[in-house]
Design a protein around this motif. Sequence first.
Motif, PDB file in Angstrom:
ATOM      1  N   THR A   2       0.830  -1.193   0.000  1.00 57.35           N
ATOM      2  CA  THR A   2       0.000   0.000   0.000  1.00 57.35           C
ATOM      3  C   THR A   2       0.868   1.247   0.000  1.00 57.35           C
ATOM      4  OG1 THR A   2      -1.741  -1.159   1.193  1.00 57.35           O
ATOM      5  CG2 THR A   2      -1.805   1.242   1.210  1.00 57.35           C
ATOM      6  N   ASP A   3       0.540   2.201  -0.850  1.00 58.43           N
ATOM      7  CA  ASP A   3       1.245   3.482  -0.882  1.00 58.43           C
ATOM      8  C   ASP A   3       0.598   4.442   0.100  1.00 58.43           C
ATOM      9  OD1 ASP A   3       3.048   2.679  -2.795  1.00 58.43           O
ATOM     10  OD2 ASP A   3       1.816   3.350  -4.470  1.00 58.43           O
ATOM     11  N   TRP A   4       1.411   5.041   0.973  1.00 62.14           N
ATOM     12  CA  TRP A   4       0.927   5.969   1.993  1.00 62.14           C
ATOM     13  C   TRP A   4       1.418   7.379   1.682  1.00 62.14           C
ATOM     14  CZ3 TRP A   4      -2.113   4.830   6.294  1.00 62.14           C
ATOM     15  CH2 TRP A   4      -2.378   3.468   6.495  1.00 62.14           C
ATOM     16  N   GLN A  11       5.390  21.970   3.647  1.00 68.10           N
ATOM     17  CA  GLN A  11       6.041  21.039   2.722  1.00 68.10           C
ATOM     18  C   GLN A  11       5.053  20.410   1.750  1.00 68.10           C
ATOM     19  OE1 GLN A  11       8.698  18.186   4.540  1.00 68.10           O
ATOM     20  NE2 GLN A  11       9.045  19.499   6.323  1.00 68.10           N
ATOM     21  N   GLY A  12       3.778  20.366   2.136  1.00 68.63           N
ATOM     22  CA  GLY A  12       2.790  19.741   1.266  1.00 68.63           C
ATOM     23  C   GLY A  12       2.739  18.247   1.455  1.00 68.63           C
ATOM     24  N   ARG A  13       2.317  17.557   0.415  1.00 69.92           N
ATOM     25  CA  ARG A  13       2.122  16.112   0.483  1.00 69.92           C
ATOM     26  C   ARG A  13       3.454  15.385   0.318  1.00 69.92           C
ATOM     27  NH1 ARG A  13      -2.689  14.141  -2.949  1.00 69.92           N
ATOM     28  NH2 ARG A  13      -1.540  15.254  -4.557  1.00 69.92           N
ATOM     29  N   VAL A  14       3.692  14.389   1.167  1.00 73.24           N
ATOM     30  CA  VAL A  14       4.914  13.587   1.121  1.00 73.24           C
ATOM     31  C   VAL A  14       4.522  12.155   0.802  1.00 73.24           C
ATOM     32  CG1 VAL A  14       6.913  12.766   2.426  1.00 73.24           C
ATOM     33  CG2 VAL A  14       6.007  15.077   2.838  1.00 73.24           C
ATOM     34  N   GLY A  15       5.127  11.542  -0.181  1.00 73.76           N
ATOM     35  CA  GLY A  15       4.821  10.177  -0.559  1.00 73.76           C
ATOM     36  C   GLY A  15       5.023   9.987  -2.048  1.00 73.76           C
ATOM     37  N   PRO A  16       4.811   8.783  -2.558  1.00 73.41           N
ATOM     38  CA  PRO A  16       4.304   7.607  -1.829  1.00 73.41           C
ATOM     39  C   PRO A  16       5.364   6.937  -0.959  1.00 73.41           C
ATOM     40  CG  PRO A  16       4.759   7.023  -4.115  1.00 73.41           C
ATOM     41  CD  PRO A  16       4.997   8.506  -4.007  1.00 73.41           C
ATOM     42  N   LEU A  17       4.902   6.373   0.154  1.00 77.67           N
ATOM     43  CA  LEU A  17       5.761   5.687   1.100  1.00 77.67           C
ATOM     44  C   LEU A  17       5.135   4.352   1.460  1.00 77.67           C
ATOM     45  CD1 LEU A  17       6.223   8.715   3.529  1.00 77.67           C
ATOM     46  CD2 LEU A  17       7.874   8.017   1.801  1.00 77.67           C
ATOM     47  N   THR A  35      -1.055  14.183  12.422  1.00 77.74           N
ATOM     48  CA  THR A  35      -0.657  14.498  11.044  1.00 77.74           C
ATOM     49  C   THR A  35      -1.660  13.875  10.072  1.00 77.74           C
ATOM     50  OG1 THR A  35       1.682  14.543  11.665  1.00 77.74           O
ATOM     51  CG2 THR A  35       1.168  14.255   9.316  1.00 77.74           C
ATOM     52  N   LEU A  36      -2.091  14.655   9.080  1.00 77.46           N
ATOM     53  CA  LEU A  36      -3.029  14.144   8.088  1.00 77.46           C
ATOM     54  C   LEU A  36      -2.349  13.083   7.224  1.00 77.46           C
ATOM     55  CD1 LEU A  36      -4.894  17.342   6.847  1.00 77.46           C
ATOM     56  CD2 LEU A  36      -5.704  15.591   8.417  1.00 77.46           C
ATOM     57  N   ALA A  37      -3.018  11.951   7.058  1.00 75.38           N
ATOM     58  CA  ALA A  37      -2.457  10.845   6.264  1.00 75.38           C
ATOM     59  C   ALA A  37      -3.550  10.251   5.380  1.00 75.38           C
ATOM     60  CB  ALA A  37      -1.876   9.770   7.189  1.00 75.38           C
ATOM     61  N   TRP A  38      -3.089   9.576   4.341  1.00 75.85           N
ATOM     62  CA  TRP A  38      -4.012   8.937   3.394  1.00 75.85           C
ATOM     63  C   TRP A  38      -3.273   7.788   2.737  1.00 75.85           C
ATOM     64  CZ3 TRP A  38      -3.758   8.341  -2.006  1.00 75.85           C
ATOM     65  CH2 TRP A  38      -4.942   7.920  -2.623  1.00 75.85           C
ATOM     66  N   HIS A  39      -4.005   6.729   2.409  1.00 70.51           N
ATOM     67  CA  HIS A  39      -3.412   5.631   1.642  1.00 70.51           C
ATOM     68  C   HIS A  39      -4.335   5.256   0.510  1.00 70.51           C
ATOM     69  CE1 HIS A  39      -6.151   2.433   3.069  1.00 70.51           C
ATOM     70  NE2 HIS A  39      -6.107   3.042   4.241  1.00 70.51           N
ATOM     71  N   VAL A  40      -3.786   4.591  -0.483  1.00 73.00           N
ATOM     72  CA  VAL A  40      -4.565   4.193  -1.655  1.00 73.00           C
ATOM     73  C   VAL A  40      -5.726   3.313  -1.216  1.00 73.00           C
ATOM     74  CG1 VAL A  40      -4.527   2.936  -3.830  1.00 73.00           C
ATOM     75  CG2 VAL A  40      -2.576   4.362  -3.174  1.00 73.00           C
ATOM     76  N   GLY A  41      -6.925   3.705  -1.582  1.00 71.78           N
ATOM     77  CA  GLY A  41      -8.115   2.978  -1.183  1.00 71.78           C
ATOM     78  C   GLY A  41      -8.894   3.649  -0.080  1.00 71.78           C
ATOM     79  N   ALA A  42      -8.240   4.565   0.657  1.00 67.76           N
ATOM     80  CA  ALA A  42      -8.945   5.298   1.710  1.00 67.76           C
ATOM     81  C   ALA A  42      -9.834   6.358   1.085  1.00 67.76           C
ATOM     82  CB  ALA A  42      -7.952   5.939   2.673  1.00 67.76           C
ATOM     83  N   ARG A  43     -10.903   6.699   1.771  1.00 69.09           N
ATOM     84  CA  ARG A  43     -11.859   7.661   1.205  1.00 69.09           C
ATOM     85  C   ARG A  43     -11.379   9.098   1.346  1.00 69.09           C
ATOM     86  NH1 ARG A  43     -18.328   8.143   2.689  1.00 69.09           N
ATOM     87  NH2 ARG A  43     -18.763   9.928   1.335  1.00 69.09           N
ATOM     88  N   ASP A  44     -10.890   9.462   2.524  1.00 71.71           N
ATOM     89  CA  ASP A  44     -10.503  10.842   2.783  1.00 71.71           C
ATOM     90  C   ASP A  44      -9.216  10.872   3.603  1.00 71.71           C
ATOM     91  OD1 ASP A  44     -13.911  11.242   3.328  1.00 71.71           O
ATOM     92  OD2 ASP A  44     -12.866  12.195   1.660  1.00 71.71           O
ATOM     93  N   TRP A  45      -8.628  12.065   3.695  1.00 72.82           N
ATOM     94  CA  TRP A  45      -7.476  12.284   4.568  1.00 72.82           C
ATOM     95  C   TRP A  45      -7.952  12.257   6.016  1.00 72.82           C
ATOM     96  CZ3 TRP A  45      -2.342  13.312   3.045  1.00 72.82           C
ATOM     97  CH2 TRP A  45      -2.148  13.342   1.671  1.00 72.82           C
ATOM     98  N   PRO A  47      -6.455  11.964  10.411  1.00 71.78           N
ATOM     99  CA  PRO A  47      -5.280  12.000  11.300  1.00 71.78           C
ATOM    100  C   PRO A  47      -4.613  10.629  11.344  1.00 71.78           C
ATOM    101  CG  PRO A  47      -7.152  13.094  12.321  1.00 71.78           C
ATOM    102  CD  PRO A  47      -7.672  12.438  11.080  1.00 71.78           C
ATOM    103  N   LEU A  48      -3.306  10.620  11.441  1.00 70.60           N
ATOM    104  CA  LEU A  48      -2.550   9.370  11.424  1.00 70.60           C
ATOM    105  C   LEU A  48      -2.999   8.425  12.521  1.00 70.60           C
ATOM    106  CD1 LEU A  48      -0.178   8.113   9.821  1.00 70.60           C
ATOM    107  CD2 LEU A  48       1.350   8.986  11.595  1.00 70.60           C
ATOM    108  N   ASP A  49      -3.507   8.977  13.602  1.00 66.43           N
ATOM    109  CA  ASP A  49      -3.973   8.151  14.709  1.00 66.43           C
ATOM    110  C   ASP A  49      -5.074   7.184  14.272  1.00 66.43           C
ATOM    111  OD1 ASP A  49      -3.935   7.668  17.698  1.00 66.43           O
ATOM    112  OD2 ASP A  49      -6.041   8.197  17.432  1.00 66.43           O
ATOM    113  N   ARG A  50      -5.872   7.566  13.260  1.00 70.70           N
ATOM    114  CA  ARG A  50      -6.943   6.698  12.775  1.00 70.70           C
ATOM    115  C   ARG A  50      -6.388   5.416  12.143  1.00 70.70           C
ATOM    116  NH1 ARG A  50     -11.643   9.803  11.902  1.00 70.70           N
ATOM    117  NH2 ARG A  50     -11.738  11.366  13.570  1.00 70.70           N
ATOM    118  N   PHE A  51      -5.139   5.469  11.686  1.00 70.90           N
ATOM    119  CA  PHE A  51      -4.527   4.316  11.029  1.00 70.90           C
ATOM    120  C   PHE A  51      -3.511   3.609  11.940  1.00 70.90           C
ATOM    121  CE2 PHE A  51      -5.297   7.512   7.625  1.00 70.90           C
ATOM    122  CZ  PHE A  51      -6.316   6.841   6.966  1.00 70.90           C
TER     123      PHE A  51
END
Length: 310
Positions: A2-4, A11-17, A35-45, A47-51
Amino acid sequence: MTDWYYHLPGQGRVGPLDADDVREAYRDGRVQRDTLAWHVGARDWQPLDRFSETLGLDAVAPPVMAPQVPATPAATAFESVDRASPYAPPRATLSEAGDYLGDAGEVVYAGFWKRLAALMIDALVVTIAYYIVLFAGLIAFGVGASGLFSGNPSGSPGTIALLMAVIYLAYPVISGLYYIGMESSSTQATLGKMAVGIKVADDAGRRLAPGRALGRWAAHLLCYLTLYIGYIMAAFTQRKRGLHDMVAGTLVVDRWAYTAHPERQQRGLGVVAIVVLILGALATLAYIGIVAAIALPAYQDYVNRAAGVG
């Protein structure tokens, strides 16, 4: 794998990681739980705590935080609390380049009924423009057309050909110029979409380039070929996308999505959409009534004549 991605102010968006890179960034203190995070397949950005469970952050030693630097006069107390709290709502800094903010929290996608209301308004606008052009064409070519029926056909074939071109080509040309021009403009919306409070964007929430707006308009043909099922798909797909949106890689979202004020987005239909839908339903019922009033007597007359002949 999965790309995160994660978003850092300034700095803006950092990735894919990959997940290991995200855990390492958390261990080093480069990212935090809010920190706002998102991965491929997630619906929205989010907080990293959600993941945290997916990434296994609880098994990672918490980052060593640097001593707090006194806030500058421009900073406020609640901003410091927001950065430290994992339960703070997603926040990001607005770019000085414009209103677009691709990582601005939750996105409200425009539902089927709101899009239908916008389509009804736009269809009325395009139809009115078409008849204005058509009547202007009839007046402009009237002299040449009358020459054909008065027995003086000089120049008439060309005049009739131009008139036929206006009749058959004016509507798609007007429609194309209207949709392509307005959806690729700074408003990102036609008059109908502006009236109900929605706009068109690409997959990342950016304004459409004219070429992509042209592709989206042309892809409407697929919805017609599928007997309008392509439009109905917007009621069931995850991001409320019609077939033409999937082909063109576009989204229809609330007008405040991907801006500095995502909290202004509205999930409901809104007054304008409700009024338009009601008027459309009444107009449809009136049309059905008129057709029935004409067709039923004609059918009854046919049946009576058939019975008399038999």
